[in-house]
Design an enzyme around this catalytic site. Structure first.
Site, short mmCIF file in Angstrom:
data_model
loop_
_atom_site.label_atom_id
_atom_site.label_comp_id
_atom_site.label_asym_id
_atom_site.label_seq_id
_atom_site.Cartn_x
_atom_site.Cartn_y
_atom_site.Cartn_z
N HIS A 93 0.68 -0.98 0.47
CA HIS A 93 -0.04 -0.06 -0.05
C HIS A 93 1.05 1.58 -0.20
O HIS A 93 1.85 1.20 0.08
CB HIS A 93 -0.68 -0.10 1.27
CG HIS A 93 -2.05 1.40 0.90
ND1 HIS A 93 -1.94 2.33 1.28
CD2 HIS A 93 -3.15 1.03 0.94
CE1 HIS A 93 -3.06 2.93 1.14
NE2 HIS A 93 -3.35 1.65 0.84
N GLU A 165 -4.45 2.15 -7.31
CA GLU A 165 -4.74 3.03 -6.23
C GLU A 165 -3.30 3.94 -6.55
O GLU A 165 -2.58 4.45 -6.22
CB GLU A 165 -3.91 2.42 -4.75
CG GLU A 165 -4.98 1.59 -4.60
CD GLU A 165 -5.33 2.35 -2.37
OE1 GLU A 165 -6.48 1.56 -2.15
OE2 GLU A 165 -5.05 2.29 -1.91
#
Ligand code: 13P
Length: 256
Positions: A93, A165
């Site tokens: 992430h 993302e």
């Protein structure tokens, strides 16, 4: 292919709050066979929630784990310890990359360790605002994808999920902007093209690719109708139960 709706709770909710949320979600959620609903609570809540969850309805994901199985690694949790507790783990992430200094080499080891421990890695990739401004998006995406999959063998590739993302679209970014479905389309095509070059057409077509970045019930449908997007990774909106359920309902409606 299933549609994945993943809620990344980040560093939010006490164990008690997480348990209450899960209880309500289990009560309200119909059993949508084609929508894979996943929540990623903090590490502390994983064990108790794994005893509470109905895995036919909802799966658990870890937000991070370390690639060594055991040893002198103070403060870490291993994939070996998470085996049987979670089905998925978010890896790479952008908050891990930029706040905690994780690089592609470490991320690749984590992806390998997850697969070895029968946990599906959700490999996150995405460019920052300045990388995008300098026209580096394609290079960053390719580097993070190739780097993150470095230790994955061809036959294990079908155990990996990729999440795009863009860092500039994450709601916590200082000047977060919404990605347009066209922005998402462009990068998802690049992801599949890169996978095709590395592993072949079939692997590229079969790999689930998710999108994340300020996803909410109003924009979820737009992202889910982008060809090649197989699900969503929601952060802040997943913290509000009604919004998370609405996103799952949208996924059910727009299912291909
Ligand atoms: P937001 O949905 O809050 O933008 O967070 C996205 C994210 O980082 C999910 O992993």
């Amino acid at each position: 292919m299933k549609t994945y709706i993943v809620g990344n709770w980040k560093l939010n909710f006490t164990v008690g709050e997480a348990s209450v949320y899960l209880h309500k979600l289990l009560q309200k959620l119909p059993n949508y066979r084609d929508v894979e609903v996943v929540v990623a609570p903090s590490t502390m809540a994983l064990q108790p929630l794994s005893l509470q969850v109905d895995r036919h309805k909802i799966k658990l994901a870890a937000q991070n784990a370390f690639y060594r199985d055991y040893g002198a690694y103070t403060g870490e949790t291993s994939f070996t310890q998470l085996y049987g507790v979670v089905d998925y783990c978010i890896i790479g992430h952008s908050e891990r990359r930029y706040l905690f200094g994780e690089d592609d080499k470490m991320i690749a080891k984590k992806v390998e360790a997850a697969i070895r421990n029968k946990i599906t890695p959700i490999l996150c990739i995405g460019e920052t605002e300045s990388e995008r401004a300098f026209g580096e998006t394609a290079d960053v995406i390719r580097d993070q994808l190739i780097g993150g999959l470095r230790e994955v063998s061809e036959e294990d590739l079908d155990k990996v999920i990729v999440a795009y993302e863009p860092v500039w679209a994450i709601s916590s970014a200082k000047s977060a902007k919404l990605a347009s479905p066209d922005d998402v389309d462009e990068v998802v095509k690049l992801i599949r093209k890169t996978i095709e070059e590395l592993y072949g057409k079939e692997a590229a077509e079969n790999m689930p690719v998710l999108f994340g970045g300020s996803v909410n019930p109003s924009n979820a449908g737009g992202y889910l109708t982008v060809p090649g997007v197989n699900g969503l990774l929601a952060g802040s909106s997943s913290l509000i139960l009604s919004q998370f359920i609405d996103i799952i309902d949208v996924a059910k409606r727009v299912q291909r």
